[in-house]
Write a protein that holds these residues in place. Structure first.
Motif, PDB file in Angstrom:
ATOM      1  N   ASP A  55       0.828  -1.202   0.000  1.00  0.00           N
ATOM      2  CA  ASP A  55       0.000   0.000   0.000  1.00  0.00           C
ATOM      3  C   ASP A  55       0.868   1.262   0.000  1.00  0.00           C
ATOM      4  OD1 ASP A  55      -2.453  -1.254   0.022  1.00  0.00           O
ATOM      5  OD2 ASP A  55      -2.943  -0.776   2.105  1.00  0.00           O
ATOM      6  N   THR A  56       0.355   2.297  -0.630  1.00  0.00           N
ATOM      7  CA  THR A  56       0.928   3.635  -0.537  1.00  0.00           C
ATOM      8  C   THR A  56      -0.016   4.432   0.348  1.00  0.00           C
ATOM      9  OG1 THR A  56       1.878   3.494  -2.753  1.00  0.00           O
ATOM     10  CG2 THR A  56       1.571   5.702  -1.827  1.00  0.00           C
ATOM     11  N   LEU A  57       0.503   4.980   1.441  1.00  0.00           N
ATOM     12  CA  LEU A  57      -0.330   5.662   2.428  1.00  0.00           C
ATOM     13  C   LEU A  57      -0.106   7.165   2.402  1.00  0.00           C
ATOM     14  CD1 LEU A  57       0.136   3.170   5.394  1.00  0.00           C
ATOM     15  CD2 LEU A  57      -1.661   3.204   3.656  1.00  0.00           C
ATOM     16  N   THR A  58      -1.198   7.913   2.573  1.00  0.00           N
ATOM     17  CA  THR A  58      -1.155   9.367   2.618  1.00  0.00           C
ATOM     18  C   THR A  58      -1.774   9.830   3.922  1.00  0.00           C
ATOM     19  OG1 THR A  58      -1.347   9.505   0.215  1.00  0.00           O
ATOM     20  CG2 THR A  58      -1.902  11.488   1.471  1.00  0.00           C
ATOM     21  N   ARG A  79      -5.031   7.415   4.367  1.00  0.00           N
ATOM     22  CA  ARG A  79      -5.715   6.777   3.240  1.00  0.00           C
ATOM     23  C   ARG A  79      -4.715   6.003   2.396  1.00  0.00           C
ATOM     24  NH1 ARG A  79     -10.887   8.565   2.054  1.00  0.00           N
ATOM     25  NH2 ARG A  79     -11.609  10.241   3.389  1.00  0.00           N
ATOM     26  N   ASN A  80      -5.222   4.943   1.756  1.00  0.00           N
ATOM     27  CA  ASN A  80      -4.350   4.190   0.861  1.00  0.00           C
ATOM     28  C   ASN A  80      -4.466   4.714  -0.568  1.00  0.00           C
ATOM     29  OD1 ASN A  80      -6.669   3.031  -0.268  1.00  0.00           O
ATOM     30  ND2 ASN A  80      -6.342   1.032   0.660  1.00  0.00           N
ATOM     31  N   GLN A  81      -3.783   4.058  -1.481  1.00  0.00           N
ATOM     32  CA  GLN A  81      -3.741   4.492  -2.884  1.00  0.00           C
ATOM     33  C   GLN A  81      -5.108   4.430  -3.564  1.00  0.00           C
ATOM     34  OE1 GLN A  81      -2.295   1.780  -1.612  1.00  0.00           O
ATOM     35  NE2 GLN A  81      -3.250   0.070  -2.679  1.00  0.00           N
ATOM     36  N   ASP A  82      -6.058   3.702  -2.995  1.00  0.00           N
ATOM     37  CA  ASP A  82      -7.421   3.627  -3.541  1.00  0.00           C
ATOM     38  C   ASP A  82      -8.364   4.615  -2.856  1.00  0.00           C
ATOM     39  OD1 ASP A  82      -6.721   1.515  -5.306  1.00  0.00           O
ATOM     40  OD2 ASP A  82      -6.878   0.102  -3.634  1.00  0.00           O
ATOM     41  N   ASN A  83      -7.798   5.543  -2.069  1.00  0.00           N
ATOM     42  CA  ASN A  83      -8.542   6.560  -1.325  1.00  0.00           C
ATOM     43  C   ASN A  83      -9.434   5.954  -0.241  1.00  0.00           C
ATOM     44  OD1 ASN A  83      -8.816   9.331  -0.838  1.00  0.00           O
ATOM     45  ND2 ASN A  83     -10.777   9.380  -1.918  1.00  0.00           N
TER      46      ASN A  83
END
Length: 115
Positions: A55-58, A79-83
């Motif tokens: 996962d890419t996390l924001t 949030r992850n890369q899929d929002n």
């Protein structure tokens, strides 16, 4: 993180540790907003979804309320890369009263090995 064990769990796959994702909030508070000199006083987190490997996390931080004595309550979201909102919560911090600038330190390399 054991693949065979993970197949028997709710998520049916390996997942990351939720508190690792939660620690990204603390890192953002102490390095970005408000930044160096921030003192983390309280943290309240709700783990809504699993963090999946890859996962890419924001992290999103929003000032909720300014309080006395330089205290600030922040809304926090990861949030992850899929929002998909993985974590929601609040942080109470003591914001620095002066601008603090630090040189980026040389951090040690971390490796995990299995035998």
């Amino acid at each position: 993180l054991d693949a065979e064990y993970a197949k028997k769990t709710t998520y049916k796959e390996r997942i990351g540790h939720g508190m690792w994702a939660g620690s990204l909030i603390s890192a953002a508070l102490s390095t970005v907003i408000p930044g160096p000199g921030t003192v983390h006083l309280e943290q309240n987190l709700k783990f809504n979804e699993a963090v999946r490997l890859g996962d890419t996390l924001t992290v999103t931080l929003t000032v909720k309320e300014k309080l006395a004595h330089n205290r600030v309550e922040m809304d926090c979201s990861v949030r992850n890369q899929d929002n998909i909102e993985i974590i929601t919560g609040t942080s109470l911090i003591a914001a620095p009263t002066d601008k603090v600038s630090l040189q980026e330190p040389n951090l040690p390399r971390i490796e995990i090995e299995t035998t």
